[in-house]
Write an enzyme that holds these catalytic residues in place. Structure first.
Site, PDB file in Angstrom:
ATOM      1  N   ASP A 294       0.823  -1.211   0.000  1.00  0.00           N
ATOM      2  CA  ASP A 294       0.000   0.000   0.000  1.00  0.00           C
ATOM      3  C   ASP A 294       0.862   1.267   0.000  1.00  0.00           C
ATOM      4  O   ASP A 294       1.961   1.273   0.550  1.00  0.00           O
ATOM      5  CB  ASP A 294      -0.917  -0.011   1.229  1.00  0.00           C
ATOM      6  CG  ASP A 294      -2.053   0.992   1.096  1.00  0.00           C
ATOM      7  OD1 ASP A 294      -2.392   1.359  -0.045  1.00  0.00           O
ATOM      8  OD2 ASP A 294      -2.604   1.404   2.140  1.00  0.00           O
TER       9      ASP A 294
ATOM     10  N   HIS B 120       2.041   3.344  -9.177  1.00  0.00           N
ATOM     11  CA  HIS B 120       1.802   1.917  -9.418  1.00  0.00           C
ATOM     12  C   HIS B 120       2.962   1.304 -10.212  1.00  0.00           C
ATOM     13  O   HIS B 120       3.353   0.160  -9.980  1.00  0.00           O
ATOM     14  CB  HIS B 120       0.482   1.706 -10.170  1.00  0.00           C
ATOM     15  CG  HIS B 120      -0.724   2.126  -9.370  1.00  0.00           C
ATOM     16  ND1 HIS B 120      -0.886   1.802  -8.048  1.00  0.00           N
ATOM     17  CD2 HIS B 120      -1.826   2.857  -9.713  1.00  0.00           C
ATOM     18  CE1 HIS B 120      -2.040   2.299  -7.605  1.00  0.00           C
ATOM     19  NE2 HIS B 120      -2.622   2.950  -8.596  1.00  0.00           N
TER      20      HIS B 120
ATOM     21  N   LEU C  55      10.155 -20.811  -5.325  1.00  0.00           N
ATOM     22  CA  LEU C  55       9.276 -19.883  -4.587  1.00  0.00           C
ATOM     23  C   LEU C  55       7.848 -20.023  -5.090  1.00  0.00           C
ATOM     24  O   LEU C  55       7.593 -19.975  -6.292  1.00  0.00           O
ATOM     25  CB  LEU C  55       9.752 -18.431  -4.792  1.00  0.00           C
ATOM     26  CG  LEU C  55       8.836 -17.340  -4.231  1.00  0.00           C
ATOM     27  CD1 LEU C  55       8.856 -17.327  -2.709  1.00  0.00           C
ATOM     28  CD2 LEU C  55       9.233 -15.957  -4.759  1.00  0.00           C
TER      29      LEU C  55
HETATM   30  C1  IPE Z   1      -5.271  -2.647   0.134  1.00  0.00           C
HETATM   31  O1  IPE Z   1      -5.002  -1.305  -0.106  1.00  0.00           O
HETATM   32  C2  IPE Z   1      -5.307  -3.403  -1.156  1.00  0.00           C
HETATM   33  C3  IPE Z   1      -4.026  -3.509  -1.844  1.00  0.00           C
HETATM   34  C4  IPE Z   1      -2.878  -3.096  -1.416  1.00  0.00           C
HETATM   35  C5  IPE Z   1      -4.082  -4.170  -3.107  1.00  0.00           C
HETATM   36  P1  IPE Z   1      -6.182  -0.220  -0.195  1.00  0.00           P
HETATM   37  O2  IPE Z   1      -5.522   1.078  -0.436  1.00  0.00           O
HETATM   38  O3  IPE Z   1      -7.202  -0.654  -1.171  1.00  0.00           O
HETATM   39  O4  IPE Z   1      -6.798  -0.325   1.274  1.00  0.00           O
HETATM   40  P2  IPE Z   1      -7.673   0.719   2.089  1.00  0.00           P
HETATM   41  O5  IPE Z   1      -8.764   1.179   1.180  1.00  0.00           O
HETATM   42  O6  IPE Z   1      -6.770   1.826   2.482  1.00  0.00           O
HETATM   43  O7  IPE Z   1      -8.154  -0.062   3.273  1.00  0.00           O
HETATM   44  C1  IPE Z   2      -1.748   0.250  -3.330  1.00  0.00           C
HETATM   45  O1  IPE Z   2      -1.532   1.611  -3.401  1.00  0.00           O
HETATM   46  C2  IPE Z   2      -2.007  -0.343  -4.704  1.00  0.00           C
HETATM   47  C3  IPE Z   2      -3.407  -0.733  -4.932  1.00  0.00           C
HETATM   48  C4  IPE Z   2      -4.351  -0.739  -4.032  1.00  0.00           C
HETATM   49  C5  IPE Z   2      -3.736  -1.163  -6.277  1.00  0.00           C
HETATM   50  P1  IPE Z   2      -2.716   2.663  -3.367  1.00  0.00           P
HETATM   51  O2  IPE Z   2      -3.133   2.949  -4.759  1.00  0.00           O
HETATM   52  O3  IPE Z   2      -3.795   2.214  -2.449  1.00  0.00           O
HETATM   53  O4  IPE Z   2      -1.974   3.923  -2.757  1.00  0.00           O
HETATM   54  P2  IPE Z   2      -2.499   4.924  -1.646  1.00  0.00           P
HETATM   55  O5  IPE Z   2      -2.950   4.087  -0.482  1.00  0.00           O
HETATM   56  O6  IPE Z   2      -3.630   5.669  -2.261  1.00  0.00           O
HETATM   57  O7  IPE Z   2      -1.326   5.771  -1.328  1.00  0.00           O
HETATM   58 MG    MG Z   3      -4.111   2.437  -0.446  1.00  0.00          MG
END
Ligand code: IPE
Ligand code: IPE
Ligand code: MG
Length: 236
Positions: free
Chosen positions: A8, A25, A119
């Site tokens: 995240d 990303h 792995l």
């Molecule tokens: C969790 O991250 C899902 C992934 C990392 C793929 P999110 O950004 O979607 O989670 P929330 O919304 O902060 O809980």
């Molecule tokens: C995690 O990063 C990747 C996915 C959930 C696909 P985010 O896109 O949630 O990044 P933040 O949390 O908004 O910084």
């Molecule tokens: Mg996020």
């Protein structure tokens, strides 16, 4: 044995640099590659990466589309080297929501790498743990109503065999980057006794060294599984 990671913070990483979220990303995909390499190097047998949740479908269409394009691109680019490095891939989640061409690519990757043993890499894609448990419950209910399964035979082991993660050990360590301390519908069943490690580091900045630190932290913990400290040290 098994590390799971909630990757995240990509969006915030990009925002801090006045870049579009997609840039985060992209950088995040590089960090994922580094984590996979580190697990190979450190001989961690199993890694599960949370790449896209069932709730992430609710993001703007444009971001979802770009994430799917990135997935295709990276899978195309990395598959040969993953295979060469002995990585066995499995995708977990609700594939029915993915496009036909992505579903095909996932199946190809799984087939190509099916006999690799260095792995086990699980990628959670269109994944939601509640949905995973519901589909397992439904599969069992179907067997009961068809008369092929005795109600009394339903136990933890059998339910586990109907989860997407069937056959792999539960995660020992769950890492979440990005500073939030929640599980976001990831491996709810499987994390019953998993150790959690939260770090403020945003996923695109998460390095091999950071992974080593998390493992080091994990090593210093005592897992009691409900027992007393004395009983734990008394190896049964
Ligand atoms: C969790 O991250 C899902 C992934 C990392 C793929 P999110 O950004 O979607 O989670 P929330 O919304 O902060 O809980
Ligand atoms: C995690 O990063 C990747 C996915 C959930 C696909 P985010 O896109 O949630 O990044 P933040 O949390 O908004 O910084
Ligand atoms: Mg996020």
């Amino acid at each position: 044995m098994h590390i799971a990671i909630i990757m995240d913070g990509n969006g915030r990483w990009a925002k801090a640099r006045h870049l579009p979220r997609t840039a985060g990303h992209k950088k995040g995909a590089d960090a994922a590659r580094a984590a996979i390499e580190a697990c190979v190097e450190l001989r961690v047998p199993c890694l599960t990466l949370y790449a896209f949740s069932s709730e992430n479908w609710n993001r703007p269409e444009e971001e979802v589309g770009e994430l799917m394009n990135l997935l295709k691109f990276y899978l195309g680019r990395e598959l040969a080297s993953l295979h060469k490095n002995g990585v066995r891939m499995r995708f977990i989640g609700d594939r029915s929501r993915l496009s036909e061409d992505i579903r095909e690519r996932l199946a190809q990757a799984e087939e190509l790498t099916a006999n690799n043993t260095r792995l086990w890499l699980q990628v959670a894609l269109s994944y939601g743990s509640r949905q995973e448990i519901v589909q397992a419950a439904r599969a069992l209910a179907e067997q009961v109503s068809a008369g092929t399964l005795d109600l009394a035979a339903i136990d933890e082991k059998l339910l586990e065999r109907h989860l997407y993660t069937a056959g792999l050990p539960d995660p020992d360590l769950l890492i979440r980057t990005g500073g939030d301390q929640r599980i976001s519908n990831f491996l709810l069943w499987q994390c019953a006794y998993t150790e959690f490690y939260f770090t403020d580091t945003l996923w695109p900045d998460f390095s091999k060294e950071n992974l080593r630190e998390a493992i080091e932290d994990f090593r210093g913990r005592e897992r009691r599984f409900g027992k007393t400290e004395a009983k734990v040290s008394n190896v049964e």
